[in-house]
Design a protein around this motif. Sequence first.
Motif, short mmCIF file in Angstrom:
data_model
loop_
_atom_site.label_atom_id
_atom_site.label_comp_id
_atom_site.label_asym_id
_atom_site.label_seq_id
_atom_site.Cartn_x
_atom_site.Cartn_y
_atom_site.Cartn_z
N MET A 333 9.16 58.04 8.80
CA MET A 333 7.98 57.27 8.42
C MET A 333 6.94 57.37 9.53
N TYR A 353 8.63 51.26 2.73
CA TYR A 353 8.86 52.67 2.39
C TYR A 353 9.06 52.85 0.89
N ARG A 356 6.05 52.54 -1.61
CA ARG A 356 4.94 53.51 -1.55
C ARG A 356 4.67 54.14 -2.91
#
Length: 356
Positions: A333, A353, A356
């Motif tokens: 990331m 994460y 997204r």
Amino acid sequence: MHQRITFSSGTKLLSEVLDHDHKGLSDFEKQALRIIHDWQVGENTFRITTSGSTGTPKEIILTRDQLQASAEKTIDYFGLTSSDTALVCINAEFIGGFMMIIRALIAGMNIILKEPTADPLDNVDIKSRPTFIAITPLQAQAFIQQPSRELLSEMKALIIGGGSIDPKTRRGFLDSPFPVYQTYGMTETISHIALKPLHTSGGVYHVLSGIKINNKNQGRLAIKIDENTPWIMTNDVVELIDDRSFEWIGRTDNVINSGGIKIHPEVIELKIQEELNLMGMKGRFFLHGVADEGLGQKAVLFFEGQIDDGSKILDRLKEVLPKYKNPKELISMDRFVNTPTGKIRREATVRSYFKR
């Protein structure tokens, strides 16, 4: 009273600065002076913000008597006196920096205020000979690289708190000419309640005087600060060595249950850090459980920054970790979610994460 305080602009008697104009001081220096002023005028309650490493930061009210009792435990442990000098180089809005100031006031120590940066000794006049310093794990990495630290041989203690310390940094403190300790504590326990020596090998946490501990509830550490306060139940799993010492294993809220096997990420992360160091890899990472149809949860390695070949890292780890503790996947990331004090918020990072 000849207690002195050093700012970036120079040194003055503490008694001279409390009632004067604070123009030209940084926000950090002004915050420190507000704490000093409130203590000196006899305030009975103080509001401290938690770091938020396991959730949203919250405000806790601590009493003067609680702060005094905590400070005196540390002062007595290290034998701090008015002949000593405290270097305050961490954020005073949170309990670690706040308590450095309170300890200095109670012991009558001189105070050096150093704007919090990655290098705690940068621009510090070592001739002032600080004898008591508190730093974060990130600052510890820079500290062991500083040639000027060799001039601090008369230090009574360097304490490091606020998170885990990587193996390379830990090794850098072995055989230190002055005592170095990793602290265990939190805002709710009014700073540290136990200390682990890093200048010798094989150290475990030893609790300060008057502190009681047990791990009767599924291995979780319970703490009783004194006879007048209730037990504080933590989410930290520990192994008790005896009723005065323990070894920290990890947090219950980080445990990964993979195929019926419980994995404590913090233990595995130490080994991963060693391997990444050998591979010349730099960057923050953590191990976290992600839902898996077959295993229930699988261990996934989250890495901050771009990775050219994640499979190379995973293959290397397969060679050194037990099969059931291997990361099954590596996710890189651009940026982790952090607390105000710079700690990684694991759950929030993983959620960000997958959203997204």
